[in-house]
Write an enzyme that holds these catalytic residues in place. Sequence first.
Site, PDB file in Angstrom:
ATOM      1  N   TRP A  11      16.634  97.647  18.069  1.00  0.00           N
ATOM      2  CA  TRP A  11      15.299  97.494  16.960  1.00  0.00           C
ATOM      3  C   TRP A  11      15.993  96.715  15.697  1.00  0.00           C
ATOM      4  O   TRP A  11      15.118  96.161  15.104  1.00  0.00           O
ATOM      5  CB  TRP A  11      15.281  98.956  16.428  1.00  0.00           C
ATOM      6  CG  TRP A  11      16.325  99.555  15.617  1.00  0.00           C
ATOM      7  CD1 TRP A  11      17.691  99.598  15.803  1.00  0.00           C
ATOM      8  CD2 TRP A  11      15.943 100.233  14.303  1.00  0.00           C
ATOM      9  NE1 TRP A  11      18.211 100.479  14.722  1.00  0.00           N
ATOM     10  CE2 TRP A  11      17.460 100.643  13.793  1.00  0.00           C
ATOM     11  CE3 TRP A  11      14.917 100.394  13.488  1.00  0.00           C
ATOM     12  CZ2 TRP A  11      17.750 101.351  12.685  1.00  0.00           C
ATOM     13  CZ3 TRP A  11      15.120 101.107  12.234  1.00  0.00           C
ATOM     14  CH2 TRP A  11      16.440 101.514  11.653  1.00  0.00           C
ATOM     15  N   GLU A  50      21.888 107.855  12.561  1.00  0.00           N
ATOM     16  CA  GLU A  50      22.499 108.464  14.034  1.00  0.00           C
ATOM     17  C   GLU A  50      23.432 109.429  13.863  1.00  0.00           C
ATOM     18  O   GLU A  50      23.935 110.171  14.990  1.00  0.00           O
ATOM     19  CB  GLU A  50      23.122 107.016  14.748  1.00  0.00           C
ATOM     20  CG  GLU A  50      22.082 106.072  15.199  1.00  0.00           C
ATOM     21  CD  GLU A  50      22.779 104.983  16.010  1.00  0.00           C
ATOM     22  OE1 GLU A  50      23.996 104.845  15.972  1.00  0.00           O
ATOM     23  OE2 GLU A  50      22.044 104.490  16.601  1.00  0.00           O
TER      24      GLU A  50
HETATM   25  C1  BGC Z   1      23.277 101.366  14.116  1.00  0.00           C
HETATM   26  C2  BGC Z   1      21.817 101.335  14.750  1.00  0.00           C
HETATM   27  C3  BGC Z   1      21.678  99.895  15.286  1.00  0.00           C
HETATM   28  C4  BGC Z   1      23.077  99.453  16.069  1.00  0.00           C
HETATM   29  C5  BGC Z   1      23.159  98.067  16.435  1.00  0.00           C
HETATM   30  C6  BGC Z   1      24.365 101.237  15.004  1.00  0.00           C
HETATM   31  O1  BGC Z   1      25.681 101.183  14.306  1.00  0.00           O
HETATM   32  O2  BGC Z   1      23.299 102.920  13.586  1.00  0.00           O
HETATM   33  O3  BGC Z   1      20.974 101.320  13.760  1.00  0.00           O
HETATM   34  O4  BGC Z   1      20.603  99.521  16.041  1.00  0.00           O
HETATM   35  O5  BGC Z   1      24.183  99.822  15.559  1.00  0.00           O
HETATM   36  O6  BGC Z   1      23.146  97.203  15.370  1.00  0.00           O
END
Ligand code: BGC
Length: 735
Positions: free
Chosen positions: A325, A467
Site C-alpha cells: 500500500w 501492525e
Molecule cells: C509497515 C507497512 C509497510 C511495509 C513495507 C512495514 O514495516 O508496517 O505498513 O507497508 O513495511 O514498507
Amino acid sequence: MSWIISDREYNKEKIESNGNKYLLANGYMGYRGTLEEYTKEQYTGCILAGLYDQVDGKWREPVNSPNGMYVKIYCDGESLTVLDNNLQEHNQSLDIKYALVQRNTIFAKKDNQVTIKSERFLSVDDVHLLCLKYSFTTTKNCKITIETGIDGDVWDINGPHLREINSGVTDDILSLKAVTNELQKQIVIAEIVEFDYGQQSIEQTTDKIFRKIELDAAAGAAYEFIKYVAVYTDNDKKSDLTQACLETLTGSSELGYAKCLARHKMIWAARWAKADIVIEGDPEAQLALRYSIYHLLAAAPTHTDSLSIPARGLSSQVYKGAIFWDTELYMLPFFIYTNPEIARNIVNYRINTLAGARRKAKEYGYRGAYYAWESQDTGDDACTHFNITDVFTGRPMRTYFRDKQIHISADVVYGIWNYYHVTGDFSILFEGGAEVILECARFYYSYSYFNRDTGNYEILDVTGPDEYHERVNNNAYTNLMAKYVVGVAIKVLGILKIENQQVYETLFEELDYGTDYVNICDYYENLYIPEPDSDTQIIEQFDSYFKLEDISIDELKGAMLESNEYLGGANGLATRTQILKQADVVLMLNLFKNMYSTQVKRANWEYYEPRTEHGSSLSSCVYAMQAAHLQKTDYAYKYFMKTATIDLTGDYKQYVGDLFIGGTHLASNGGAWLAAIFGFAGLELFEDKLQFKPSLPAGWKSMKFNLQIKGKALGVEITDDQIRVTAQGSLKVEV
Ligand code: BGC
C-alpha cells in the site's frame, strides 16, 4: 551544491548503506551504488523491475541480472581494490540532477600511485543501457591489467535464480545468457568496451566472462575506456534478445558516450522541470527533499504501461520486491500531481492484477477483490503466513499481515480515485478502474458483520496500519476506508450511468451487481465508524485499545532483550500496550481532514504522537503533514527531516527479527514530497477549487514548485507574505 550527494572517505562499514545511497535506477532496472571492483559479497546488484523468480520453496523475489559493470585493475600483478589496505584517497558522489555516479580513488603501491576515476549512468533514453567511463593514471611506469566483463555470480537473498548460464563472444561483444528457475524467462546481457591500447584476451568460466586488457602504462599518461552494457529479458517481448542487445550496444557506441549522456541528461532535466521543489533558505532540507524526489523519479516505470513501484524501489530484493500500500498512499500522489502519465501506469498495475485480488478473496471465502498485501507480477500474495522469524527461538512466527490487513483493497481504491480526482481522466474508470472499485466494495461488504443489536455493520478481526496490534475489531482507519470505498463505488456508478451508459450496463450485468448495489448502499449508511470521545475528543484506534497498558516508548525499549526483536505478533512487547508501530488514527485524520474539527485533530495528534514508535518508515511523514496542518511547524519540520533524510543518513532499521529489510525507502521519499506540498504548502484540492494554507518552517524564505491538476500546468510560489499561482486556463484558487 544542492544536487550532489558525496562521501569524501572510504568506510567499509558503509558498504551496504552506500549501495542504497548511491543507487542509480531508470525504472527498468536499479544498479546499486557499489564500486566497480565489488562482487556479490559487497551486495552488488542490478535489480530487474517486474521479473520475479522463486527457487527451492524460498521467498519469491525480483531477479538480479548478471553484473556487466564489473571492473578490476591490477598493477604489476596485484589487484587494486578499496577493500585492501593500499587505499590513499577515495570519494564517491551522486549527481541527483542527472542520475550520474562518479568515483575517484587513489591507490598507493609502494612508490607508485594509481588514480582511478569512473562515471556511470543507467540511461533513461534507452532503459536497457548502462554506460561506464573509466580512466586511470599511474605515477610510475608499470604493468596494468584491466579485468572487465560480465559476472554471473550474483547476490541473491533467496536465490540462486539463474540457471543454464552460457557465455559467448561475437565480434568483440561479450554476452551472458541465463534462464530463471520458475518461469524460465531468458535474460541476455552483453557488453562492449572501447579502448585503444594494450593486448586483450578473453576468459570464460561457468558463470563469468571477462576480458583482460594488458598494457605497459607510462607514468603520467591517462588511459580511458568506455563500456556499454545492454540487458534484455523475455519480459521485453522481443523475438531475439541477443539481437536486441547488439542493437542497443552498436547504436550507443555509434552515438558515443558523450551523446548518450547528453540524451540521458536532457530527459532528467525535463523530469526535474516538472517535479522539482525549490526551497530558498534551507540548503539541508533542499538537498534532502530533492534526494527523495530523485528516488521516486529513478524508480518510476516509464517503459511499460503497467508496472508499479516496490516498497524498496529498485534497490534490492528486500521485501520480495513487492508492491505494498506504500505505493498508493505514499508514492502515487507525487506522480499524480507532477507526472500523470507515470501515475496512470502505476494505477494500471492494480487494474491488471485484479484477477490475483479476486483469487485471494476467494481463497479466504470472500467475494470481490482482496488485494495482495505483498503483490508481485500476477497480483497473488507473496506474503507468507510466517513472515518474521523470532530472534529468540529462531522459529518462524505466525503473522497476519497477509490474512488481516484488509485495508489494502481500500488503499488501492484510494489510488484510483485520487488519480481520477486530480487528473479528471475519466478513461481510468471505463478502462478497468470502475471494475476494481466495485469489486473492492463488494469485498468489504462480504467481510463485514452485521450486528443485529446495534443495527450497524462492523469490521472484525483485522490488522490496521499499526501492525503491532493484529486481529483487532473495528480499526478506525479500516472502517472509515471501507466506507470511503463504498461511497466511491456508489459515485462511480452514478458517473458511469451519465457518462457511458453502455459501460455501466455491461459492468452491472457482467458483475451481476444488482443485489450488491442495494447491499453496499445499506452498508454505506450503517457501517460503524469509531467517533471521537465526547470528553477527550480522542478516537480509539480499535475496540478496547484504551484498555491496553499505557507505557512510554522508553519503558518499552528498556524492556527489550534484543535490538532486533519483533515488538508485535503474539508475544511482542508492544502487543499488550498502547504503543503503536506507525501512524494509524493520525493517518486517517490526515486523509479525511475535512470531516474532523481542528480540536479533534489536535487532540489525537497529541495523544498518539508520544505513543508512536515510528517503527515503520511510513510514519514520520504523516505526523509531519498533520503537524503542519495544525500549525505545529517545529514538529512538522522535525518529522519532515526524519522522512527526507532516511536514505541519506542510512539511519533506519536493517533487520526485523532476522529479516533483512535494508534498501531505499520509497514511501518515505514520497512522504517527504507529501509533507512539503500538503504540509508546508498546505495544498488541498476540492471538487471545484484549489486551496493553499501554507505554514513554512522557520528559515524557509520561499517554496516554489509546479503541479498538474485536471490537465492544467500550474506554477506555485509561496513566501512568508505571498502566494503566487500561475496557471494555464482557469482554476479557482483559495488561500
Ligand atoms: C509497515 C507497512 C509497510 C511495509 C513495507 C512495514 O514495516 O508496517 O505498513 O507497508 O513495511 O514498507
